[in-house]
Design an enzyme around this catalytic site. Structure first.
Site, PDB file in Angstrom:
ATOM      1  N   ASP A   1       1.487   2.628   3.500  1.00 51.80           N
ATOM      2  CA  ASP A   1       0.655   3.823   3.330  1.00 51.80           C
ATOM      3  C   ASP A   1       1.523   5.083   3.386  1.00 51.80           C
ATOM      4  O   ASP A   1       1.053   6.137   3.810  1.00 51.80           O
ATOM      5  CB  ASP A   1      -0.478   3.880   4.362  1.00 51.80           C
ATOM      6  CG  ASP A   1      -1.592   4.818   3.936  1.00 51.80           C
ATOM      7  OD1 ASP A   1      -1.602   5.266   2.779  1.00 51.80           O
ATOM      8  OD2 ASP A   1      -2.469   5.115   4.787  1.00 51.80           O
TER       9      ASP A   1
ATOM     10  N   HIS B   1     -10.464   1.121   1.961  1.00 50.91           N
ATOM     11  CA  HIS B   1     -10.185   2.137   2.984  1.00 50.91           C
ATOM     12  C   HIS B   1     -11.335   2.025   3.974  1.00 50.91           C
ATOM     13  O   HIS B   1     -12.448   2.469   3.699  1.00 50.91           O
ATOM     14  CB  HIS B   1     -10.116   3.545   2.377  1.00 50.91           C
ATOM     15  CG  HIS B   1      -9.790   4.587   3.392  1.00 50.91           C
ATOM     16  ND1 HIS B   1      -8.568   5.203   3.479  1.00 50.91           N
ATOM     17  CD2 HIS B   1     -10.524   5.072   4.430  1.00 50.91           C
ATOM     18  CE1 HIS B   1      -8.566   6.035   4.517  1.00 50.91           C
ATOM     19  NE2 HIS B   1      -9.755   5.975   5.105  1.00 50.91           N
TER      20      HIS B   1
ATOM     21  N   LYS C   1      -9.431  -0.397  -5.667  1.00 45.88           N
ATOM     22  CA  LYS C   1      -9.447   0.274  -4.373  1.00 45.88           C
ATOM     23  C   LYS C   1     -10.803   0.919  -4.112  1.00 45.88           C
ATOM     24  O   LYS C   1     -11.297   1.692  -4.935  1.00 45.88           O
ATOM     25  CB  LYS C   1      -8.354   1.355  -4.351  1.00 45.88           C
ATOM     26  CG  LYS C   1      -8.320   2.180  -3.084  1.00 45.88           C
ATOM     27  CD  LYS C   1      -7.765   1.413  -1.898  1.00 45.88           C
ATOM     28  CE  LYS C   1      -7.931   2.189  -0.600  1.00 45.88           C
ATOM     29  NZ  LYS C   1      -6.679   2.523   0.055  1.00 45.88           N
TER      30      LYS C   1
ATOM     31  N   ASN D   1      -5.283   7.323  -5.898  1.00 40.94           N
ATOM     32  CA  ASN D   1      -5.999   8.568  -5.558  1.00 40.94           C
ATOM     33  C   ASN D   1      -5.264   9.812  -6.032  1.00 40.94           C
ATOM     34  O   ASN D   1      -4.944  10.713  -5.272  1.00 40.94           O
ATOM     35  CB  ASN D   1      -6.299   8.649  -4.046  1.00 40.94           C
ATOM     36  CG  ASN D   1      -5.036   8.674  -3.175  1.00 40.94           C
ATOM     37  OD1 ASN D   1      -3.997   8.139  -3.555  1.00 40.94           O
ATOM     38  ND2 ASN D   1      -5.134   9.285  -2.009  1.00 40.94           N
TER      39      ASN D   1
ATOM     40  N   ALA E   1      -3.659  14.641   5.635  1.00 41.01           N
ATOM     41  CA  ALA E   1      -3.427  13.360   6.315  1.00 41.01           C
ATOM     42  C   ALA E   1      -2.354  12.576   5.577  1.00 41.01           C
ATOM     43  O   ALA E   1      -2.415  12.440   4.354  1.00 41.01           O
ATOM     44  CB  ALA E   1      -4.723  12.557   6.334  1.00 41.01           C
TER      45      ALA E   1
ATOM     46  N   HIS F   1       1.552   5.388  -1.678  1.00 37.55           N
ATOM     47  CA  HIS F   1       1.188   6.576  -2.464  1.00 37.55           C
ATOM     48  C   HIS F   1       2.448   7.167  -3.081  1.00 37.55           C
ATOM     49  O   HIS F   1       3.360   7.574  -2.366  1.00 37.55           O
ATOM     50  CB  HIS F   1       0.527   7.638  -1.575  1.00 37.55           C
ATOM     51  CG  HIS F   1      -0.752   7.164  -0.969  1.00 37.55           C
ATOM     52  ND1 HIS F   1      -1.972   7.346  -1.563  1.00 37.55           N
ATOM     53  CD2 HIS F   1      -0.990   6.469   0.170  1.00 37.55           C
ATOM     54  CE1 HIS F   1      -2.919   6.798  -0.811  1.00 37.55           C
ATOM     55  NE2 HIS F   1      -2.350   6.254   0.248  1.00 37.55           N
ATOM     56  N   LEU F   2       2.495   7.209  -4.412  1.00 37.95           N
ATOM     57  CA  LEU F   2       3.664   7.774  -5.103  1.00 37.95           C
ATOM     58  C   LEU F   2       3.373   9.142  -5.704  1.00 37.95           C
ATOM     59  O   LEU F   2       4.306   9.827  -6.112  1.00 37.95           O
ATOM     60  CB  LEU F   2       4.130   6.832  -6.222  1.00 37.95           C
ATOM     61  CG  LEU F   2       4.900   5.584  -5.809  1.00 37.95           C
ATOM     62  CD1 LEU F   2       5.227   4.740  -7.041  1.00 37.95           C
ATOM     63  CD2 LEU F   2       6.173   5.928  -5.048  1.00 37.95           C
ATOM     64  N   ARG F   3       2.086   9.526  -5.801  1.00 38.86           N
ATOM     65  CA  ARG F   3       1.709  10.807  -6.440  1.00 38.86           C
ATOM     66  C   ARG F   3       2.163  10.838  -7.899  1.00 38.86           C
ATOM     67  O   ARG F   3       2.313   9.814  -8.534  1.00 38.86           O
ATOM     68  CB  ARG F   3       2.254  12.014  -5.661  1.00 38.86           C
ATOM     69  CG  ARG F   3       2.129  11.964  -4.144  1.00 38.86           C
ATOM     70  CD  ARG F   3       0.712  11.844  -3.633  1.00 38.86           C
ATOM     71  NE  ARG F   3       0.679  12.031  -2.183  1.00 38.86           N
ATOM     72  CZ  ARG F   3      -0.289  11.591  -1.406  1.00 38.86           C
ATOM     73  NH1 ARG F   3      -1.319  10.928  -1.910  1.00 38.86           N
ATOM     74  NH2 ARG F   3      -0.267  11.809  -0.120  1.00 38.86           N
TER      75      ARG F   3
ATOM     76  N   HIS G   1       0.875  -1.191   0.000  1.00 37.40           N
ATOM     77  CA  HIS G   1       0.000   0.000   0.000  1.00 37.40           C
ATOM     78  C   HIS G   1       0.903   1.229   0.000  1.00 37.40           C
ATOM     79  O   HIS G   1       1.502   1.563   1.017  1.00 37.40           O
ATOM     80  CB  HIS G   1      -0.897   0.005   1.250  1.00 37.40           C
ATOM     81  CG  HIS G   1      -1.847   1.172   1.285  1.00 37.40           C
ATOM     82  ND1 HIS G   1      -3.189   1.027   1.533  1.00 37.40           N
ATOM     83  CD2 HIS G   1      -1.652   2.503   1.120  1.00 37.40           C
ATOM     84  CE1 HIS G   1      -3.773   2.203   1.517  1.00 37.40           C
ATOM     85  NE2 HIS G   1      -2.861   3.127   1.269  1.00 37.40           N
TER      86      HIS G   1
ATOM     87  N   HIS H   1      -4.550  -0.734   5.953  1.00 39.60           N
ATOM     88  CA  HIS H   1      -4.093   0.066   7.101  1.00 39.60           C
ATOM     89  C   HIS H   1      -5.020  -0.077   8.313  1.00 39.60           C
ATOM     90  O   HIS H   1      -5.602   0.893   8.780  1.00 39.60           O
ATOM     91  CB  HIS H   1      -3.884   1.542   6.731  1.00 39.60           C
ATOM     92  CG  HIS H   1      -4.940   2.178   5.867  1.00 39.60           C
ATOM     93  ND1 HIS H   1      -6.286   2.110   6.137  1.00 39.60           N
ATOM     94  CD2 HIS H   1      -4.829   2.899   4.730  1.00 39.60           C
ATOM     95  CE1 HIS H   1      -6.939   2.770   5.203  1.00 39.60           C
ATOM     96  NE2 HIS H   1      -6.084   3.249   4.345  1.00 39.60           N
TER      97      HIS H   1
ATOM     98  N   LEU I   1      -4.833   9.119   8.063  1.00 34.02           N
ATOM     99  CA  LEU I   1      -6.147   8.480   8.104  1.00 34.02           C
ATOM    100  C   LEU I   1      -6.024   7.030   7.660  1.00 34.02           C
ATOM    101  O   LEU I   1      -5.339   6.775   6.662  1.00 34.02           O
ATOM    102  CB  LEU I   1      -7.134   9.221   7.204  1.00 34.02           C
ATOM    103  CG  LEU I   1      -7.575  10.584   7.751  1.00 34.02           C
ATOM    104  CD1 LEU I   1      -8.335  11.367   6.699  1.00 34.02           C
ATOM    105  CD2 LEU I   1      -8.428  10.416   9.011  1.00 34.02           C
TER     106      LEU I   1
HETATM  107  O1  DOR Z   1      -3.148   9.345   5.778  1.00 33.21           O
HETATM  108  C1  DOR Z   1      -3.537   9.081   4.650  1.00 33.21           C
HETATM  109  N1  DOR Z   1      -3.016   9.668   3.546  1.00 33.21           N
HETATM  110  N2  DOR Z   1      -4.529   8.208   4.509  1.00 33.21           N
HETATM  111  C2  DOR Z   1      -5.093   7.963   3.326  1.00 33.21           C
HETATM  112  O2  DOR Z   1      -5.975   7.168   3.270  1.00 33.21           O
HETATM  113  C3  DOR Z   1      -4.685   8.720   2.118  1.00 33.21           C
HETATM  114  C4  DOR Z   1      -3.321   9.201   2.240  1.00 33.21           C
HETATM  115  C5  DOR Z   1      -2.981  10.227   1.192  1.00 33.21           C
HETATM  116  O3  DOR Z   1      -3.252   9.986   0.004  1.00 33.21           O
HETATM  117  O4  DOR Z   1      -2.419  11.255   1.539  1.00 33.21           O
HETATM  118 ZN    ZN Z   2      -3.318   5.102   1.653  1.00 30.88          ZN
END
Ligand code: DOR
Ligand code: ZN
Length: 348
Positions: free
Chosen positions: A251, A141, A104, A46, A267, A20-22, A18, A179, A223
């Site tokens: 995460d 999530h 997801k 996302n 978050a 996030h690379l943006r 899990h 998570h 989160l």
């Molecule tokens: O803390 C978090 N950041 N929880 C998430 O579910 C999304 C993530 C984010 O994309 O920044």
């Molecule tokens: Zn996440």
């Protein structure tokens, strides 16, 4: 001669289930932090706009590979963002081609960039049934976000109101509860067949006091939000048990400092850089270093029905290991997660 204090641990190269690379300059800045230690990662969809269709996932995978520095190896495992308009045939084609490894589910409004998430679960019934048929996992999530639900209860309420009904109404659907932050999550996953759960690095380390006591600590806000200490303890027990359903999903979620240290801070904890050193410390404290490999490198591939990695990494225990406090990216500085205790394990 090596010092008598030196210890080392060699494990299969880890994966992150899990991440996030943006995109753009942030992607370029953070990708090496993951690729340095991890062979593969499940890439969260996302973005703005989200990665919804197979074509979006293919284009995003190409951008990730283009951002990978020469000489580094990394395999992004792509996911699709489930919306009420998702087409079951598009999901099936993206899975059949090998491109997409999961879908997801973000409940609408749950977290960063989740506005396109699901409000009416009847509208995604066809997609879930197709996924059950082809064995494609649903990553959830797990939070209910309606205003009357207390933020610390969101996960427990999600299990009762959303997750358990989905499990019962869609037999055969393979679900990863992402998570997990509560003992309720641990217990629910243990009670189910063929279900997985990811646990983050930071939720093994912090409880809600770390966020709120002695001044608000925006870099610990994520989160689902960290819960009481008894829940953190349950997560450590689950992760260090080596049990099959539990595997690492960091995460790791980069936001530039200006957006974390803000009146309405984003978050996310950024843990890609020091995750393995932090985990070694947590597992050592629990007397479970021999089960670190199951958590980081074996249980995830088993759930996703993928081979384990051939390569290994070696962790060595010595004097204090320093990591940079921040990663400088083209998008701005990103603060690296501070576990609040010294780290002694470094990755060769
Ligand atoms: O803390 C978090 N950041 N929880 C998430 O579910 C999304 C993530 C984010 O994309 O920044
Ligand atoms: Zn996440």
């Amino acid at each position: 001669m090596a010092s008598a204090m030196t210890e080392s641990l060699t494990i299969r190269r880890p994966d992150d289930w899990h991440l996030h690379l943006r995109d753009g300059a942030m992607l370029e800045g953070v990708l090496p932090e993951t690729a340095r230690h991890f062979a593969r990662a499940i890439i969260m969809p996302n973005l703005v706009p989200p990665v919804v269709r197979g074509d979006d996932a293919m284009a995003y995978r190409d951008r990730i590979m283009a951002a990978l520095p020469d000489g580094m190896a990394f395999e992004p495992l792509m996911t699709l963002y489930l919306t009420e308009a998702t087409d079951p045939a598009d999901v099936a084609a993206a899975a059949a081609s090998g491109l997409v490894k999961a879908v997801k589910l973000y409940p609408a409004g749950a977290t960063t960039n989740s506005a396109s998430g699901v409000k009416d679960f009847d509208k995604v019934r066809g997609v879930l049934e197709k996924m059950a048929e082809i064995g494609l996992p649903l990553c959830t999530h797990g939070e209910v976000t309606t205003p009357e639900v207390d933020i610390f209860d969101r996960e427990a309420v999600f299990i009762d109101r959303v997750l358990d009904p989905i499990r019962k109404s869609t037999p055969g659907l393979r679900v990863v509860m992402e998570h997990i932050t509560t003992k309720n999550g641990v217990d629910y996953v243990k009670s189910q067949d063929d279900m997985g759960a990811t646990i983050t690095t930071h939720h093994l380390v912090i409880n809600r006091n770390h966020i709120l006591v002695g001044g608000i600590k925006p870099h610990y806000y994520c989160l689902p939000v960290a819960k009481r200490e008894e829940h953190r303890v349950a997560l450590v027990e689950a992760a260090t048990s080596g049990a099959g359903p539990f595997f690492l999903g960091t995460d790791s979620a980069p936001h530039i400092d200006a957006l974390k240290e803000h009146a309405c801070g984003c978050a996310g904890c950024f843990t890609a850089t020091n995750t393995l050193s932090v985990l070694a410390e947590v597992f050592e404290k629990a007397g479970a270093l021999d089960r670190l490999e199951a958590f980081t490198s074996l249980n995830g591939p088993a759930f996703y029905r993928l081979p384990v990695n051939d390569e290994t990494v070696t962790l060595t225990k010595g004097g204090a290991v320093d990591y940079p406090a921040k990663i400088e990216t083209g998008a701005g500085p990103v603060t690296v997660f501070d576990p609040g205790f010294p780290l002694h394990w470094s990755v060769a």
